[in-house]
Each structure stands twice: as structure tokens, then as C-alpha cells.
Scaffold this motif. Structure first.
Motif, PDB file in Angstrom:
ATOM      1  N   ARG A 155      40.294   7.043   3.118  1.00  0.00           N
ATOM      2  CA  ARG A 155      40.940   6.983   1.985  1.00  0.00           C
ATOM      3  C   ARG A 155      41.678   5.419   0.591  1.00  0.00           C
ATOM      4  O   ARG A 155      42.342   5.044   0.505  1.00  0.00           O
ATOM      5  N   ALA A 188      36.793  10.526 -13.711  1.00  0.00           N
ATOM      6  CA  ALA A 188      36.390  11.537 -13.822  1.00  0.00           C
ATOM      7  C   ALA A 188      37.369  12.434 -13.151  1.00  0.00           C
ATOM      8  O   ALA A 188      38.720  13.029 -12.551  1.00  0.00           O
ATOM      9  N   LEU A 189      38.437  12.378 -14.499  1.00  0.00           N
ATOM     10  CA  LEU A 189      40.034  13.205 -14.919  1.00  0.00           C
ATOM     11  C   LEU A 189      39.576  14.247 -14.059  1.00  0.00           C
ATOM     12  O   LEU A 189      38.748  15.351 -14.678  1.00  0.00           O
ATOM     13  N   PHE A 190      40.760  15.446 -13.583  1.00  0.00           N
ATOM     14  CA  PHE A 190      40.405  17.027 -13.522  1.00  0.00           C
ATOM     15  C   PHE A 190      40.709  17.559 -14.976  1.00  0.00           C
ATOM     16  O   PHE A 190      41.370  17.206 -15.340  1.00  0.00           O
ATOM     17  N   PRO A 191      39.514  18.409 -15.331  1.00  0.00           N
ATOM     18  CA  PRO A 191      39.913  18.627 -16.759  1.00  0.00           C
ATOM     19  C   PRO A 191      41.407  19.645 -16.980  1.00  0.00           C
ATOM     20  O   PRO A 191      41.548  19.751 -18.519  1.00  0.00           O
ATOM     21  N   HIS A 192      41.439  20.186 -16.033  1.00  0.00           N
ATOM     22  CA  HIS A 192      42.656  20.980 -16.380  1.00  0.00           C
ATOM     23  C   HIS A 192      43.551  21.548 -16.594  1.00  0.00           C
ATOM     24  O   HIS A 192      44.638  22.139 -16.079  1.00  0.00           O
ATOM     25  N   PHE A 226      49.506  13.246 -10.322  1.00  0.00           N
ATOM     26  CA  PHE A 226      50.044  13.791  -9.031  1.00  0.00           C
ATOM     27  C   PHE A 226      49.317  14.203  -8.193  1.00  0.00           C
ATOM     28  O   PHE A 226      49.997  15.543  -7.672  1.00  0.00           O
ATOM     29  N   TYR A 227      48.410  14.874  -8.857  1.00  0.00           N
ATOM     30  CA  TYR A 227      47.365  15.829  -7.673  1.00  0.00           C
ATOM     31  C   TYR A 227      47.609  15.439  -6.427  1.00  0.00           C
ATOM     32  O   TYR A 227      47.409  16.753  -5.182  1.00  0.00           O
ATOM     33  N   ALA A 228      47.269  14.492  -5.815  1.00  0.00           N
ATOM     34  CA  ALA A 228      47.212  14.158  -4.071  1.00  0.00           C
ATOM     35  C   ALA A 228      48.420  12.918  -3.980  1.00  0.00           C
ATOM     36  O   ALA A 228      48.247  12.221  -3.382  1.00  0.00           O
ATOM     37  N   ARG A 285      46.247   7.383 -11.345  1.00  0.00           N
ATOM     38  CA  ARG A 285      46.059   8.411  -9.755  1.00  0.00           C
ATOM     39  C   ARG A 285      45.600   8.029  -8.511  1.00  0.00           C
ATOM     40  O   ARG A 285      46.092   8.510  -7.192  1.00  0.00           O
ATOM     41  N   ALA A 286      44.653   6.879  -8.239  1.00  0.00           N
ATOM     42  CA  ALA A 286      44.403   5.994  -7.386  1.00  0.00           C
ATOM     43  C   ALA A 286      45.557   5.954  -6.998  1.00  0.00           C
ATOM     44  O   ALA A 286      45.841   5.979  -5.372  1.00  0.00           O
ATOM     45  N   ALA A 332      47.813   7.763  -5.043  1.00  0.00           N
ATOM     46  CA  ALA A 332      47.593   8.922  -2.941  1.00  0.00           C
ATOM     47  C   ALA A 332      48.182   7.379  -2.410  1.00  0.00           C
ATOM     48  O   ALA A 332      46.914   7.104  -1.262  1.00  0.00           O
TER      49      ALA A 332
END
Lengths: 224, 359
Positions: free
Chosen positions: B83, B92-96, B104-106, B144-145, B148
């Protein structure tokens, strides 16, 4: 037009595509991400139907599912029926025959997903499986769609394998392409023209769709 | 075990070089550690090894009381188990996913609204990464980091994607955000000004080894060896006090002298960094010059180093100047001479130093 044959082909193609998505997507993921040394062997086996004459493939499938083979015997014991010259046998043959048409575009689109995105997801604490589902699959959706469409179209038009494994039983194994063959044999050129035009139009639409899905050009032939 | 990250690793870099990284970071005393070294020195590889993305050939990594990697006992925790909030150079952002779903992906944090607000991303929440500027992407990646709730942040050249002007502006903002997050951070950079401005501690990598590791000011002022001194090459790192500001400029008191620098909104006690090569020397104070920092001083020593001469001055504070040996000869500089040191306002770099730096 032989609507019975067209309906059979559509049913066969839909079932084949569905099974291929269930079997082919995990296989494609393995091909795209595995580092095993013998991976190339699996890739070669998967790609075999691309180069093998359909009659050869059909012949081996016929032997493998015959009542005297272990697989055929098991199927007979479980269902009381026989695989050769049945819809189920045809389905099995179609799945094997169309496998590379699913696995190759899907594996290529998996491999094209930026590794940095996968690693970013891992570092955020998301498991490998969840990362595959939430990052890899959404980003490879064009490739998955292309694989499904190609498999559907390929099954719609297959002839040799169907003839070897399924024979020519109306409503059970007589697909569109076999129906056309029958019509030509019976010198019914008008019906053959009609059905052929139908298949030609369908194939064109499917391929046009596929290429519109795929921004970067690729072919249906084996790729690295 | 203490609140520290210890690493003793041997690795072969993609370039074929070998890296022996051995260092200990006291996380409680140094909220932000800079991993500093030239391009290709293995900084990114080291960061990836800490994150669990690459395995060292041999060695051990321990974080607090947990072993992350140990080649002797075959332990290698997956990135998910460590972690560590690794932020790659390209973010490395998620393009989709849009900004909100990226952050808030994780996410484990419940403070979603606060996080979005702290990073000034309220208006961007529905945008996709391709619609963002580099600076905005950097903020999203950091948010984002942090969402998490990592045990440590690992940032790979977080400012390198920004243009030079934005980089200087963003530096202090980044440091403030990192300090506010309360999460210890290791940050990779090859820019010495960035290292001085962002870090509390610095680990200098040169020649495949961690040469020196310690508080930033100590390392800058007392490089362990010539390699470290050369790679840092910021001879003047001075404590200063902001005493006034006007028209976008700040007045700084350093020792008994006054300096002027471009205002970058720091306050109170700061550190001033001046490269020796940015200091010019004149015999008399030039009256008709655009340069605003003209400091009367006394030459302490003159050392000729090849084509260059290193002049140590006393201008009310110690100042090192690097001029060509030819100029030094033409000016006939010798110890005891009264001269005027000239530093362009834009060559005076100001970095905030809000506690926790050195003892």
C-alpha cells in the motif's frame, strides 16, 4: 431463401460467440500476460484453425467426439445422445474453429493496455483480478467487440467443418453455406444467388463494423 | 522498530548499470525525502522496488516493523500488500474514468468532498484525463494516491511534466499539500533546485550508490564527497527571513544583507538557494544595471578549478561565486579585496522551510 438454414446458422453463431467470450477472454488474458516459456506452443495451437484445412480440423473433431472416443462415450453416458451430426457437436466444432478469431484480437487489445495503468491500480491496493475487470477489460472493449463480431461472422459462413462434423440434416445441421451448396447442386441458381447475396451483405456489414471499432488497423491474420 | 524505512538492495538496472541502494529514512523527522541523482542513476528503479513493482536481485526492504522484501527469506510483498502510493512520472490516470472516478477508484477515505476541495478539483470532477492540463493531472494523481490512504507516498518526478514556469509555481503548493496530507513521502527528482525546495531529507544517488542521506541543508552545505558536491552544485543554501514584499518581489534578510527575489508566496523563515555560477563579481558597484541584488563584500578565498575560479565571499553572509578563471585574473581578485557580488533577482530561489528540517 432457406430461412430454416439461416435461423440455424444464426443460432449456432450466437451460441458459439457466447461460449467463445466465456472461454476465449480468459485464454486471451493468459496469452497476453503470461511469461511462461511454453506460451508460444499454446499460441500456435490456438492459431491452428487459421491455417489448417477445415476438412482436416473437421476430421479430427469427428474422431474426437465419435461414440468410441472417450469424449463421445462420456457424452453418450450423460445425455444418451451422440455428438456427431447433432447441433451440440456442431457447436463444439464451431467453437474450436473460431477460437483464434476471438483470442487474437482480444489478446492484442489486452497487451496494448498501458502497463503503467495496471501497476497504478495494483499500487492503489486493487487485486489483480479486480484490476483486470476494472481497467484492462474496459480499455480493451474495442478488441473484445471485434473478437465477438469476427467469431460470429466466421461461424455464419463456415462450411468445411460443418459438413464434416454435422453433415446435412435440415433444421439440425444444415447451415446457410451448406444450403447454398445444395442449391447449386440442384441447379437452383436463383435461390443460391439470393442466399449468397444475403451472406455477402452480412459479412460486409460485420467487417465494416469491426474496422469502425478498431481505430488502429489490424488484420484477421496471426499477429505477434 | 523505529518509524523508519530501511533499504539495502542490489539491483541491475535496465541500462545494465548496477545499483547498490543502502539507506535509512527516519519518517518521523523527515516528512518529505528527496531521492536525488542524475538521469539514469536508477532513481525510478529504486522507487519501483519500494512500491513492489520490481524485485531487487538481492537485499532487504523494511517499512516500520514490516518486512516488504527480503531475498534471504524469500519474502516479497505484492504492491497491494505494501500500500505504497506510487505515482508514476506520467501519472497513469485511467483514461476511461473521469476525474471523480479516478480519485475514488480505490478510495478508503470517507473525506471525499474534502479531498476534492483540497486539490481544487471541484470543477474538473466530470472531466476525463485527456481533457486536463499536466498540472491538473498531477493533482488528480496525487489525490487518487492519497484517497487510497497509503502508508507512504512515492512520487516519480512529479513536476517533470510541467513547463518550467508552472514547475516553480507548483513546487511550494506541492510541498504544502504533501505536508498537509500527513503521509511521509519519497520524491524522485534530478533537479537540484526542486530537491532543495521540496525536501526535508535528501538521499543523493551517484555512481550506482546512495552517497549521502541526511537533512537537505546539511547535505547541500556539507557534501560528503566531490561527486555529491558536483551533482548538487548549489553552493549557496542560506537561511533567510522575509522582511517585506512589493510589486511581486520579496525582500529577504540573510545575515546582515538584504536580497530581493521573485515572490512565490512563502512566508516567515525560508531558505535561499543561489547557484555559484549565477553570482557575478564586479570591482565597483555598477550604477546602471538591471540587476537588483548588488552586495558589497570581501573576498575570502580564490580557488582556480580548471577553467573556472571559485570565489568565496563574505557579504554579511557566506556566498560562493563561480566565475571563469580568466575573469578572476582580469579582476586580479585576491583575499581581502572589497568587491561587489551581483545576483539577478530571478537567480535567487526561495523555498519555505516550515519546521522539521534539521535539529
Amino acid at each position: 431463401m432457406d430461412w430454416q438454414a439461416i435461423w440455424l446458422s444464426v443460432r449456432l453463431s450466437v451460441c458459439t460467440t457466447a461460449i467463445l467470450l466465456i472461454v476465449g477472454v480468459p485464454l486471451a488474458a493468459w496469452v497476453a500476460f503470461s511469461h511462461r516459456r511454453w506460451k508460444f506452443l499454446v499460441e500456435a495451437v490456438v492459431a491452428l484453425p487459421l491455417v489448417l484445412p477445415p476438412t482436416v480440423l473437421g476430421f479430427y473433431i469427428l474422431l474426437a467426439i465419435g461414440p468410441r472416443s472417450p469424449l463421445g462415450a462420456l457424452y453418450g453416458k450423460l445425455t444418451g445422445g451422440m455428438l456427431p451430426f447433432s447441433f451440440q457437436g456442431l457447436l463444439l466444432a464451431s467453437v474450436l474453429y473460431s477460437l483464434p478469431f476471438t483470442v487474437q484480437p482480444v489478446a492484442a487489445s489486452f497487451a496494448a493496455v498501458d502497463r503503467g495503468l495496471i501497476e497504478a491500480s495494483w499500487c492503489l491496493g486493487v487485486s489483480r483480478l479486480a484490476t483486470f475487470r476494472r481497467v484492462v477489460v474496459p480499455l480493451a472493449r474495442r478488441g473484445i467487440a471485434a473478437g465477438a463480431i469476427l467469431s460470429f461472422a466466421h461461424t455464419m459462413g463456415e462450411f468445411g467443418v460443418v459438413l464434416m462434423v454435422g453433415g446435412n440434416i435440415a433444421g439440425v445441421t444444415r447451415t446457410v453455406s451448406i444450403s447454398i451448396y445444395d442449391q447449386v447442386q440442384a441447379l437452383d441458381y436463383a435461390a443460391a444467388t439470393e442466399t449468397s447475396l444475403f451472406l455477402l451483405g452480412l459479412s460486409f456489414i460485420v467487417l465494416a463494423l469491426t474496422y469502425s471499432f478498431q481505430r488502429r488497423g489490424w488484420t484477421v491474420w496471426p499477429m505477434s | 522498530m523505529a518509524d523508519e524505512l530501511s533499504c539495502a538492495c542490489h539491483a541491475r538496472l535496465p541500462s545494465g548499470f548496477e545499483l547498490d541502494a543502502e539507506f535509512r529514512l527516519p519518517l518521523d523527522r523527515a516528512p518529505i525525502t528527496v531521492l536525488f541523482g542524475p538521469s539514469g542513476a536508477g532513481k525510478t528503479t529504486l522507487l519501483r522496488m519500494l512500491a513492489g513493482l520490481d524485485d531487487p536481485e538481492k537485499g532487504a526492504i523494511a517499512f516500520r516493523d514490516r518486512t516488504w522484501f527480503d531475498s534471504a527469506s524469500g519474502v516479497s510483498l505484492a504492491p497491494q500488500e505494501r500500500r505504497a502510493g506510487y505515482v508514476a512520472q506520467d501519472f497513469a490516470l485511467f483514461p476511461h474514468l473521469d476525474v471523480f472516478h479516478n480519485i475514488f477508484y480505490a478510495a478508503r477515505t470517507a473525506k471525499r468532498r474534502e479531498l476534492i476541495k483540497a486539490f481544487g478539483l471541484e470543477e474538473l470532477a466530470c472531466r476525463y484525463p485527456r481533457e486536463l492540463s499536466s498540472g491538473q493531472r498531477q493533482r488528480v494523481a496525487l489525490a487518487r494516491a492519497l484517497a487510497a490512504e497509503p502508508v507512504i507516498l512515492l512520487l516519480d518526478e512529479p513536476l517533470s511534466a510541467l513547463d518550467a514556469a508552472a514547475r516553480a509555481r507548483t513546487r511550494q503548493q506541492l510541498r504544502n499539500r504533501l505536508l498537509a496530507s500527513g503521509v511521509s513521502c519519497i520524491l524522485v527528482t534530478h533537479d537540484r533546485m526542486e530537491a532543495a525546495a521540496l525536501g526535508d531529507w535528501i538521499a543523493v544517488i551517484a555512481g550506482g550508490r546512495v552517497r549521502q542521506c541526511g537533512p537537505v541543508q546539511d547535505v547541500f552545505q556539507h557534501p560528503a564527497d566531490a561527486d555529491v558536491a558536483e551533482s548538487l552544485a548549489v553552493e549557496n543554501v542560506l537561511p533567510a527571513q522575509i522582511v517585506g514584499r512589493h510589486a511581486g518581489l520579496v525582500d529577504l534578510r540573510t545575515g546582515s544583507a538584504l536580497l530581493q527575489a521573485v515572490d512565490s508566496s512563502e512566508a516567515g523563515v525560508v531558505v535561499v538557494c543561489i547557484r555559484a555560477e549565477d553570482v557575478a563579481i564586479a570591482r565597483d558597484s555598477p550604477q546602471t544595471s538591471s540587476v537588483r541584488n548588488r552586495l558589497a563584500g570581501c573576498v575570502n578565498s580564490v580557488t582556480v578549478e580548471g577553467p573556472l575560479a571559485r570565489i568565496e565571499l563574505d557579504c554579511g553572509f557566506p556566498l560562493v561565486a563561480m566565475i571563469t578563471a580568466q575573469s578572476a585574473q582580469e579582476l586580479t581578485l585576491k583575499p581581502g579585496d572589497q568587491v561587489c557580488a551581483i545576483v539577478k533577482t530571478t537567480a535567487v530561489h526561495v523555498a519555505a522551510r516550515s519546521g522539521g528540517v534539521s535539529d
